[in-house]
Design a protein around this motif. Structure first.
Motif, PDB file in Angstrom:
ATOM      1  N   GLY A  57       8.800 -10.419  -1.019  1.00  0.00           N
ATOM      2  CA  GLY A  57       8.570  -8.983  -1.077  1.00  0.00           C
ATOM      3  C   GLY A  57       9.815  -8.120  -1.059  1.00  0.00           C
ATOM      4  N   ASP A  84       3.218  -7.554  -7.895  1.00  0.00           N
ATOM      5  CA  ASP A  84       3.112  -7.845  -6.458  1.00  0.00           C
ATOM      6  C   ASP A  84       1.936  -7.071  -5.845  1.00  0.00           C
ATOM      7  OD1 ASP A  84       5.118  -9.711  -6.513  1.00  0.00           O
ATOM      8  OD2 ASP A  84       6.679  -8.377  -5.813  1.00  0.00           O
ATOM      9  N   THR A  85       2.167  -6.368  -4.759  1.00  0.00           N
ATOM     10  CA  THR A  85       1.094  -5.626  -4.087  1.00  0.00           C
ATOM     11  C   THR A  85       0.968  -4.194  -4.607  1.00  0.00           C
ATOM     12  OG1 THR A  85       2.576  -4.914  -2.314  1.00  0.00           O
ATOM     13  CG2 THR A  85       1.426  -6.990  -1.983  1.00  0.00           C
ATOM     14  N   GLU A 111      -1.857  -8.019  -6.510  1.00  0.00           N
ATOM     15  CA  GLU A 111      -2.428  -8.974  -5.565  1.00  0.00           C
ATOM     16  C   GLU A 111      -2.842  -8.302  -4.263  1.00  0.00           C
ATOM     17  OE1 GLU A 111       1.614 -10.966  -3.796  1.00  0.00           O
ATOM     18  OE2 GLU A 111       1.268 -11.081  -5.958  1.00  0.00           O
ATOM     19  N   GLN A 113      -2.368  -9.301  -1.128  1.00  0.00           N
ATOM     20  CA  GLN A 113      -1.643  -9.672   0.081  1.00  0.00           C
ATOM     21  C   GLN A 113      -1.215  -8.439   0.869  1.00  0.00           C
ATOM     22  OE1 GLN A 113       1.354 -12.742   0.424  1.00  0.00           O
ATOM     23  NE2 GLN A 113       0.981 -13.380  -1.700  1.00  0.00           N
ATOM     24  N   LYS A 117       4.762  -9.159   0.882  1.00  0.00           N
ATOM     25  CA  LYS A 117       4.032 -10.328   0.369  1.00  0.00           C
ATOM     26  C   LYS A 117       4.913 -11.573   0.408  1.00  0.00           C
ATOM     27  CE  LYS A 117       4.638 -12.022  -3.152  1.00  0.00           C
ATOM     28  NZ  LYS A 117       4.262 -11.890  -4.591  1.00  0.00           N
ATOM     29  N   LYS A 125       0.492 -16.568   4.623  1.00  0.00           N
ATOM     30  CA  LYS A 125       0.122 -15.345   3.916  1.00  0.00           C
ATOM     31  C   LYS A 125      -0.969 -14.595   4.675  1.00  0.00           C
ATOM     32  CE  LYS A 125      -1.084 -17.381   0.105  1.00  0.00           C
ATOM     33  NZ  LYS A 125      -1.587 -17.566  -1.286  1.00  0.00           N
TER      34      LYS A 125
END
Length: 286
Positions: A57, A84-85, A111, A113, A117, A125
């Protein structure tokens, strides 16, 4: 056909199209030159190569967007890009989608997460509540300028809650507007079959060499009906091994004599960066 529409069409065929990952424009050129239909810009790969850091991340939306622009400027194949997030909450997701689309992406993977992340095949996770991810997907759908821009919703819930919860989350994400879902890190072929059998939109199969998901023959992935077979960091891992071997030999021998067969020729290097095209432009404008 615009790149987003091309990517949508490729995934809709459900023929498990091979989708190599790239962390930079050079590898993207190689992917295109070899005849692949599409490519994936990997957040892990960009983090590894650009920052020299693990996929935990650290990469920012701005850094990713700069990489998208450089890669999209170099190739004509459509690019699915790791988001990613979404780099924050639903509002941040909207801005990320707009930035990625302007930079040349044909789709974004988001995602569920928690932030920061981790690589989908790391331990430890965590995932955000389903309802929060639903709002992120809604924001992504609302933010895109082109309705064909692909919103790929990934869930990492298997590692935390198991396959049943992961599939249920994917259903919710589809209801929120996701065009494609991506159930990360199934550990059995039976679970892979469930993913494509139970979810109505195209699916992403992700193979990480050394990761949690078992290798599956491409013919079997096609039979299961996956939209794409993602090999996000195969090129990076191949390059890392070769660089290590060549530079170890150079250190020990003081020359490249023993590793000449591991080096691309000068001509191949220039072909990969399309020097002939630049030469043509130079003649045109001289």
């Amino acid at each position: 056909m615009k790149k987003a529409a091309r990517l949508k069409s490729i995934l809709a065929r459900r023929e498990a199209v091979l989708m190599p990952g790239t962390p930079n424009a050079l590898f993207a050129n190689v992917i295109e030159n070899l005849g692949y239909d599409c490519a994936y810009i990997t957040g892990a790969g960009v983090t590894n190569m650009y920052l020299g850091a693990p996929d935990v991340g650290l990469i920012t939306a701005t850094e990713m967007t700069e990489h998208i622009a450089a890669i999209a400027d170099s190739v004509q194949i459509p690019l699915l890009v790791d988001g990613d997030t979404g780099f924050g909450n639903a509002i941040n997701v909207g801005r990320t989608v707009r930035s990625y689309e302007r930079a040349g992406a044909a789709g974004i993977q988001l995602e569920d997460q928690v932030f920061p992340k981790k690589c989908g095949h790391f331990n430890g996770k965590g995932v955000i509540p389903t309802a929060e991810m639903v709002q992120k997907i809604r924001a992504a759908v609302d933010a895109r300028a082109d309705d064909d821009f692909q919103i790929v919703a990934r869930t990492d819930a298997i590692a935390v809650h198991g396959i049943d919860e992961a599939i249920e989350r994917a259903h919710r994400y589809i209801e929120a507007g996701a065009d494609v879902t991506f159930v990360e890190a199934p550990e059995t072929v039976a679970d892979l079959r469930r993913v494509t059998a139970e979810l109505p939109v195209p699916q992403i199969f992700n193979f990480v060499y050394g990761g949690k998901t078992p290798p599956v023959a491409h013919a079997d992935l096609r039979a299961m009906g996956f939209g794409a077979a993602l090999f996000a960091n195969a090129a990076l891992q191949a390059a890392l091994l070769s660089v290590t071997d060549v530079l170890t030999s150079l250190r020990d021998e003081g020359s490249l004599d023993k590793v000449r067969d591991r080096l691309a020729s000068f001509e191949a290097r220039q072909q990969a960066v399309r020097k002939d095209d630049h030469d043509s432009l130079e003649k045109r404008y001289s």
